[in-house]
Design a protein around this motif. Structure first.
Motif, short mmCIF file in Angstrom:
data_model
loop_
_atom_site.label_atom_id
_atom_site.label_comp_id
_atom_site.label_asym_id
_atom_site.label_seq_id
_atom_site.Cartn_x
_atom_site.Cartn_y
_atom_site.Cartn_z
N HIS A 1 0.80 -1.33 0.02
CA HIS A 1 0.03 -0.01 -0.14
C HIS A 1 1.03 1.23 -0.02
CE1 HIS A 1 -4.09 -1.41 -0.10
NE2 HIS A 1 -3.71 -2.26 0.79
N LYS A 2 1.92 1.35 0.71
CA LYS A 2 2.98 2.35 0.70
C LYS A 2 3.39 2.52 -0.84
CE LYS A 2 7.27 4.60 2.56
NZ LYS A 2 7.63 4.79 1.62
N GLY A 3 3.84 1.47 -1.36
CA GLY A 3 4.23 1.77 -2.88
C GLY A 3 3.05 2.13 -3.61
N PHE A 4 1.99 1.46 -3.45
CA PHE A 4 0.85 2.26 -4.43
C PHE A 4 0.83 3.80 -3.98
CE2 PHE A 4 -1.59 -2.04 -4.59
CZ PHE A 4 -0.83 -2.42 -5.43
N ASP A 5 0.98 4.26 -2.69
CA ASP A 5 0.72 5.51 -2.40
C ASP A 5 1.87 6.35 -2.95
OD1 ASP A 5 -1.47 5.14 -0.71
OD2 ASP A 5 -0.40 4.98 0.96
N ASP A 6 2.99 5.90 -3.05
CA ASP A 6 4.35 6.68 -3.82
C ASP A 6 4.12 6.82 -5.23
OD1 ASP A 6 5.35 6.68 -1.17
OD2 ASP A 6 6.69 5.07 -1.35
N PHE A 7 3.61 5.78 -5.75
CA PHE A 7 3.18 5.80 -7.03
C PHE A 7 2.41 7.08 -7.50
CE2 PHE A 7 0.47 4.55 -10.57
CZ PHE A 7 1.40 4.60 -11.73
N LEU A 8 1.05 6.93 -6.68
CA LEU A 8 0.09 7.76 -6.98
C LEU A 8 0.65 9.34 -6.96
CD1 LEU A 8 -2.81 8.50 -7.54
CD2 LEU A 8 -3.32 8.11 -5.06
N GLN A 9 1.20 9.65 -5.62
CA GLN A 9 2.07 10.93 -5.55
C GLN A 9 2.93 11.29 -6.48
OE1 GLN A 9 0.84 12.80 -3.27
NE2 GLN A 9 -0.97 10.97 -2.68
N GLN A 10 3.89 10.37 -6.95
CA GLN A 10 4.78 10.80 -7.50
C GLN A 10 4.02 11.26 -9.20
OE1 GLN A 10 7.35 7.40 -7.98
NE2 GLN A 10 8.20 7.55 -5.70
N ARG A 11 3.17 10.29 -9.63
CA ARG A 11 2.35 10.61 -11.15
C ARG A 11 1.60 11.93 -10.99
NH1 ARG A 11 2.72 7.44 -15.68
NH2 ARG A 11 4.07 5.57 -15.34
N LEU A 12 0.93 12.16 -9.73
CA LEU A 12 0.15 13.24 -9.60
C LEU A 12 1.10 14.67 -9.73
CD1 LEU A 12 -2.29 12.43 -6.39
CD2 LEU A 12 -2.91 12.98 -9.11
N ALA A 13 2.47 14.41 -8.79
CA ALA A 13 3.24 15.49 -8.98
C ALA A 13 3.68 15.93 -10.39
CB ALA A 13 4.55 15.41 -8.12
N ALA A 14 3.93 14.69 -11.18
CA ALA A 14 4.35 14.93 -12.62
C ALA A 14 3.43 15.74 -13.25
CB ALA A 14 4.69 13.61 -13.19
N LEU A 15 2.12 15.18 -13.17
CA LEU A 15 1.07 15.86 -13.70
C LEU A 15 0.81 17.52 -13.47
CD1 LEU A 15 -1.92 13.57 -13.40
CD2 LEU A 15 -0.69 14.03 -15.54
#
Length: 209
Positions: A175-189
């Protein structure tokens, strides 16, 4: 008298002919239910196959079970968009919590671009949120199934048992990995928007000067 007897016999013939049809319907319903249950039993057997060669109480075997269950469910929830068996089920030697969680996260999130290609007109942020929600759902189902099997085998144990601790740590890491992925992709957007805003601000200052 003959005609009366014939008229009374007719309903009995009709009733007798209706019974086989009713029986056939009931049999079909029972067969369908048995088929669904059979499919579930078969799937559980496949999940357990890799773990039952040796004692399930060993940490590696419980992690293999969790990995297989998670991958099966992730494949299931992603199948409508990406087809059957989107995630490879290759087994690895390292069955630590970190390694298993890392594989689950990397294999599932690597499918984002293929998933996104199915919805070219969807808002990018909504698309990202939907994808992460989908893979979270698949992992949760797989984790729940693995936990039920381990409990049924009597090896889940107390809160400090090695098997339970390893599986729960893997759960948290995924779940931490999913959270990190989401935050990184949102930041990139958001980054291109921020860059555009900075450029406009700089241009305005230059014009004023």
């Amino acid at each position: 008298m003959v005609s009366t007897t014939s008229s009374l016999a007719a309903p009995n013939v009709s009733t007798a002919s209706a019974k086989p049809a009713s029986s056939e319907l009931e049999q079909a319903q029972r067969s369908a239910a048995a088929s669904r249950e059979g499919q579930r039993t078969q799937r559980n057997a496949q999940i357990l196959q890799a773990s039952m060669d040796v004692s399930i109480s060993a940490g590696n075997q419980s992690m293999t079970l969790l990995y297989r269950a998670a991958v099966d469910k992730l494949n299931e929830v992603l199948a409508p968009e990406l087809g059957e068996d989107a995630i490879a089920k290759a087994q690895q030697q390292d069955q630590s919590s970190e390694a298993v969680a890392g594989r689950i996260v990397s294999l599932s999130t690597a499918l984002f671009d293929r998933y996104a290609a199915r919805y070219p007109n969807k808002d990018p942020e909504t698309l990202l949120q939907d994808f992460v929600a989908t893979i979270r759902s698949g992992f949760e189902q797989g984790y729940g199934e693995a936990k039920d099997i381990l409990q049924g085998l009597g090896v889940w144990g107390e809160a400090d048992s090695p098997v339970r601790s390893a599986v729960e740590r893997t759960y948290s890491l995924v779940h931490k990995g999913f959270d990190d992925f989401l935050q990184q992709r949102l930041a990139a957007l958001k980054a291109p928007q921020d860059s555009a805003g900075d450029t406009e601000g700089s241009s305005a200052k230059t014009a004023t000067a």
